[in-house]
Design an enzyme around this catalytic site. Structure first.
Site, mmCIF file in Angstrom:
data_model
loop_
_atom_site.group_PDB
_atom_site.id
_atom_site.type_symbol
_atom_site.label_atom_id
_atom_site.label_comp_id
_atom_site.label_asym_id
_atom_site.label_seq_id
_atom_site.Cartn_x
_atom_site.Cartn_y
_atom_site.Cartn_z
ATOM 1 N N ASP A 1 0.758 -1.187 0.167
ATOM 2 C CA ASP A 1 0.045 0.159 0.081
ATOM 3 C C ASP A 1 0.887 1.122 0.007
ATOM 4 O O ASP A 1 0.479 2.346 -0.760
ATOM 5 C CB ASP A 1 -0.878 0.015 1.259
ATOM 6 C CG ASP A 1 -1.966 -1.144 1.033
ATOM 7 O OD1 ASP A 1 -2.515 -1.280 -0.136
ATOM 8 O OD2 ASP A 1 -2.604 -1.273 2.191
ATOM 9 N N ASP B 1 -3.842 11.723 21.423
ATOM 10 C CA ASP B 1 -2.378 11.673 21.175
ATOM 11 C C ASP B 1 -2.123 12.052 19.823
ATOM 12 O O ASP B 1 -0.942 12.175 19.229
ATOM 13 C CB ASP B 1 -2.126 10.016 21.248
ATOM 14 C CG ASP B 1 -1.728 9.581 22.353
ATOM 15 O OD1 ASP B 1 -1.977 10.263 23.227
ATOM 16 O OD2 ASP B 1 -1.693 8.256 22.605
#
Length: 290
Positions: free
Chosen positions: A69, A172
């Site tokens: 990918d 995060d």
């Protein structure tokens, strides 16, 4: 028809697959071009034309990415703004963006007959501006744009929609993804699976410090503005499609919207998005029940 190759030669059996693709393309009456870095892999194939990929792709009909990918995403960045359609052949692990496996190379003959489907995939456009509104970086992403810090430290950031504050978040990080990217990092962060031809921008927080924080879908016509704040050392990074990350200073603003450009992805094998979803993401679960 002009076909150019974009192989990741260190990925699986990509070199072997590249040779097979060259022979198949030539056998079906098309011209094949490869980058000079691939000369060793096409020795003895006198019909192969050699030219830098970035030059050859400008007037190509098809660009074939051979790898995982990441390879397909990297190739897609170079296809944007050209005449080429993108075809991915998986020699990596998951290969979710690839429409073909190495044992389906014979289907390349369909390029000459027009017996294939083209999926137009939307892109994100990101513009990073400094405090003076000067453009520092202008880029596109087929999968996603990710904002995060080193060592999973918390990021404090604000998101506005068309100039109106949407929310202030502590997490995060945050992922802005296309429908194509909804099955990548955004999925791992708890985002929904979105049909790739559907046009939207998905915002998914990474480990948010709020029970109410959920993914949000926006129309691609909206412009989202992101600013970041952190206490102490500022090490916020911005990354598009897994490419090299850049610094995202607190005085800068990142604007995100749907790009006017798209990437045409070819499907020669007849595999639909939901076929790939079932085979590559759901099959391990099904096998676990047996």
């Amino acid at each position: 028809m002009k076909v150019v190759l974009f192989p990741h030669l260190q990925r699986g059996n990509a070199a072997e697959v590249a040779r097979k693709v060259c022979k198949t393309v030539y056998r079906n009456g098309m011209t094949i071009w490869v980058d000079p870095s691939c000369i060793d892999q096409v020795k003895g194939l006198d019909f192969v034309c050699i030219a830098p990929f970035l030059n050859a792709v400008q007037d190509a009909d098809v660009a074939i990415a051979i790898g995982g990918d990441g390879t397909i995403l990297h190739c897609a960045r170079h296809v944007v703004g050209t005449t080429a359609k993108l075809l991915g052949i998986n020699t990596g692990r998951l290969g979710f963006l690839a429409s073909m496996e190495p044992d389906q190379i014979g289907e390349i003959a369909r390029l000459q007959t027009g017996d294939y489907r083209v999926s137009q995939r939307m892109l994100l456009r990101g513009i990073l501006r400094d405090a003076n509104e000067t453009c520092v970086r202008d880029f596109v992403a087929l999968n996603d744009i990710v904002i995060s810090r080193n060592y999973s430290r918390v990021v404090e950031f604000q998101v506005s929609r068309n100039g109106v504050l949407l929310g202030e978040y502590r997490a995060d990080g945050v992922i802005f993804s296309t429908p194509t990217g909804s099955t990548a990092y955004a999925l791992s962060a708890g985002g929904p699976i979105i049909e790739p031809e559907f046009a939207c921008v998905e915002m998914t927080l990474i480990c948010p410090h709020a029970l109410s924080a959920r993914p949000i879908l926006f129309s691609p016509q909206n412009e989202l503005q992101v600013t970041c704040q952190v206490r102490g050392e500022h090490d916020v990074r911005l990354c598009a499609d897994g490419e090299k990350a850049i610094t995202f200073p607190p005085e800068h603003t990142l604007s995100i919207s749907g790009s006017k450009q798209t990437v045409p992805i070819l499907d020669l094998s007849g595999n639909t998005f939901f076929d790939s979803l079932s085979r590559k993401l759901m099959q391990p679960l099904k096998e676990g029940r047996q």
